[in-house]
Design an enzyme around this catalytic site. Structure first.
Site, PDB file in Angstrom:
ATOM      1  N   LYS A   1      82.678  30.386  57.732  1.00  0.00           N
ATOM      2  CA  LYS A   1      83.980  30.327  57.381  1.00  0.00           C
ATOM      3  C   LYS A   1      84.637  31.430  56.988  1.00  0.00           C
ATOM      4  O   LYS A   1      85.896  31.708  57.309  1.00  0.00           O
ATOM      5  CB  LYS A   1      84.320  28.921  56.588  1.00  0.00           C
TER       6      LYS A   1
ATOM      7  N   HIS B   1      81.381  23.466  48.876  1.00  0.00           N
ATOM      8  CA  HIS B   1      81.876  22.269  49.104  1.00  0.00           C
ATOM      9  C   HIS B   1      82.493  21.465  48.035  1.00  0.00           C
ATOM     10  O   HIS B   1      83.462  20.746  48.679  1.00  0.00           O
ATOM     11  CB  HIS B   1      80.507  21.525  49.268  1.00  0.00           C
TER      12      HIS B   1
ATOM     13  N   ASP C   1      77.746  28.211  54.998  1.00  0.00           N
ATOM     14  CA  ASP C   1      76.893  29.303  55.620  1.00  0.00           C
ATOM     15  C   ASP C   1      77.135  29.123  57.446  1.00  0.00           C
ATOM     16  O   ASP C   1      76.500  30.210  58.130  1.00  0.00           O
ATOM     17  CB  ASP C   1      75.364  29.141  55.588  1.00  0.00           C
TER      18      ASP C   1
HETATM   19  P1  GDP Z   1      80.686  30.156  55.044  1.00  0.00           P
HETATM   20  O1  GDP Z   1      79.720  29.961  53.604  1.00  0.00           O
HETATM   21  O2  GDP Z   1      80.907  29.142  55.893  1.00  0.00           O
HETATM   22  O3  GDP Z   1      81.840  31.083  54.576  1.00  0.00           O
HETATM   23  O4  GDP Z   1      79.914  31.282  55.935  1.00  0.00           O
HETATM   24  P2  GDP Z   1      79.836  32.755  55.745  1.00  0.00           P
HETATM   25  O5  GDP Z   1      81.069  33.508  56.340  1.00  0.00           O
HETATM   26  O6  GDP Z   1      79.584  33.322  54.394  1.00  0.00           O
HETATM   27  O7  GDP Z   1      78.634  33.101  56.580  1.00  0.00           O
HETATM   28  C1  GDP Z   1      77.224  32.907  56.324  1.00  0.00           C
HETATM   29  C2  GDP Z   1      76.372  33.761  57.137  1.00  0.00           C
HETATM   30  O8  GDP Z   1      76.504  33.654  58.406  1.00  0.00           O
HETATM   31  C3  GDP Z   1      76.345  35.252  56.566  1.00  0.00           C
HETATM   32  O9  GDP Z   1      75.320  36.022  56.661  1.00  0.00           O
HETATM   33  C4  GDP Z   1      77.131  35.644  58.030  1.00  0.00           C
HETATM   34  O10 GDP Z   1      77.193  37.135  58.264  1.00  0.00           O
HETATM   35  C5  GDP Z   1      76.619  34.917  59.119  1.00  0.00           C
HETATM   36  N1  GDP Z   1      77.700  34.904  60.240  1.00  0.00           N
HETATM   37  C6  GDP Z   1      78.950  34.352  60.238  1.00  0.00           C
HETATM   38  N2  GDP Z   1      79.404  34.372  61.164  1.00  0.00           N
HETATM   39  C7  GDP Z   1      78.680  34.936  62.088  1.00  0.00           C
HETATM   40  C8  GDP Z   1      78.548  35.072  63.680  1.00  0.00           C
HETATM   41  O11 GDP Z   1      79.771  34.992  64.249  1.00  0.00           O
HETATM   42  N3  GDP Z   1      77.412  35.505  64.223  1.00  0.00           N
HETATM   43  C9  GDP Z   1      76.249  35.603  63.601  1.00  0.00           C
HETATM   44  N4  GDP Z   1      75.224  35.857  64.047  1.00  0.00           N
HETATM   45  N5  GDP Z   1      76.157  35.400  62.007  1.00  0.00           N
HETATM   46  C10 GDP Z   1      77.340  35.088  61.634  1.00  0.00           C
HETATM   47 MG    MG Z   2      82.552  31.048  52.505  1.00  0.00          MG
END
Ligand code: GDP
Ligand code: MG
Length: 391
Positions: A24, A87, A21
């Protein structure tokens, strides 16, 4: 027919890593969008968040593999970028060396800072020899400056503690979400991140002169053409028409076709992500974990010695010691094999310790000194190691 792949720029394999979250997948989508809309060559295609997160899922030998490959080009390089949903997928693909990362983008949410999976991914990246990390301090659109400064310090400290040059590592404040929305400030932040990757992550020395070797990641059938194996070329060069051994399947065959990202090629080299069409090999004969190699170039073995870091409870590992006779799973390249460990006179290894051990695997796999692997038990990583000698 399909356009052939033309090698005009150095090719590198990179990927996003970091805590769930922290953004990525959003950042991965944003990179392709920024390059598709603002890149100079017009070669990159935008890949949406949904298409990355719905990467093909394949169950091979009881392990679900989930890995998204995205292709893009900056002004100077061609990248294959991997993004993984969970993970456990990092542990299987990155940590075991299957993803063959030449560099990584460590995504850390500026709102949350360093979290357990951030620390574990850095630790494992170090173990498998990912020498260059660029940090994306993501969600900068939502964070406040002072808190973000603290997070940056914390990330640099973590990197230094794991043997990276924490003070020199580029840290770029970005917003994947802002860039996806087309906001100019955050589009520029993603461009700055890509510049940092282009300049900080060197083109690795490719072992082009070594005999060809490719660990099999996936196996598919193309109707009318035959069995195809996919994976990243670990070393050497392979051409259409070359003879190869499939170790694990005990098969000798000929490569009758080669593709990268759907484009045919005559020759694949170390670092390329490719699909190999194999002559006359039944689908069932080949599996993830097998190795395709130049004939006679590698001899599989069952016994090896290794140096292994036993993850501490804080790293997500065990809380109790392991002893001689312990039988965990070993993830070696793309293979998942049970092994029996012998700790010699020490007999016991406690979480947090680095120990020498002798391993007897349940079946022979190609091994060599320096090869990295992960030790897993009940779905979690309990160790990360390197082969020191074979036999
Ligand atoms: P991952 O699990 O690392 O792949 O994370 P995700 O890309 O699925 O993002 C997780 C959450 O963080 C989602 O609700 C996204 O919309 C939010 N998110 C991702 N990037 C940003 C950002 O640059 N700014 C904000 N405010 N939220 C973000
Ligand atoms: Mg992801």
């Amino acid at each position: 027919s399909k356009t052939a792949y033309v090698r005009t720029k150095p090719h590198l394999n990179i990927g996003t890593m970091g805590h769930v979250d922290h953004g990525k997948t959003t950042l991965t989508a944003a990179i392709t969008k920024v390059l598709a809309e603002h890149g100079t060559d017009g070669t990159t295609k935008y890949v949406s968040f949904d298409r990355i997160d719905r990467a093909p899922e394949e169950a091979a030998r009881g392990i679900t593999i989930n890995i998204a490959h995205v292709e893009y080009e900056t002004g100077t390089r061609h990248y294959a970028h991997v993004d993984m949903p969970g993970h456990a997928d990092y542990v299987k693909n990155m940590v075991t060396g299957a993803a063959q990362l030449d560099g990584a983008i460590l995504v850390v949410s500026a709102l949350d800072g360093v979290m357990p999976q951030t620390a574990e991914h850095v630790l494992l990246a170090r173990q498998v020899g990912v020498d260059h990390i660029v940090v994306a301090l993501n969600k900068a659109d939502a964070g406040d400056e002072e808190l973000t400064d603290l997070v940056e310090l914390e990330v640099r400290e973590l990197l230094t503690a794991q043997g990276y040059p924490g003070d020199a590592v580029p840290v770029v404040r970005v917003s994947g979400l802002g860039a996806l929305r087309g906001e100019p400030r955050w589009t520029a932040s993603v461009e700055a991140l890509l510049d940092a990757v282009d300049t900080y992550v060197p083109v690795p020395e490719r072992y082009l002169d070594a005999p060809f070797l490719l660990p099999v990641e996936n196996v598919l059938t193309i109707t009318g053409r035959g069995t195809v194996v996919t994976g990243a070329v670990e070393r050497g060069v392979v051409r259409v028409g070359d003879r190869v051994d499939v170790l694990g399947a005990d098969v000798q065959t000929v490569v009758t076709g080669l593709e990268t990202f759907g484009k045919p090629m005559q020759e694949a080299q170390a670092g390329d992500n490719v699909a190999l069409l194999l002559r006359g090999v039944p689908r069932d004969a080949v599996r993830r974990g097998h190795v395709v190699a130049a004939p006679g170039s590698v001899v599989p073995a069952r016994r090896f010695t290794a140096r292994v870091y036993v993850l501490s409870g804080r790293d997500g590992g065990r809380t109790t010691a392991v002893t001689t006779g312990y039988r965990p799973q070993f993830y070696i390249r793309t293979a998942d094999v049970v092994g029996n460990i012998d700790l010699g006179e020490a007999a016991v290894a406690r979480p947090g310790e680095t120990v020498e051990m002798t391993v007897e695997l349940g079946r022979a796999v190609p091994l060599e000194p320096g090869l990295g692997f992960a030790v897993r038990e009940g779905g979690r990583t309990v160790g990360a190691g390197t082969v020191t000698s074979v036999g």
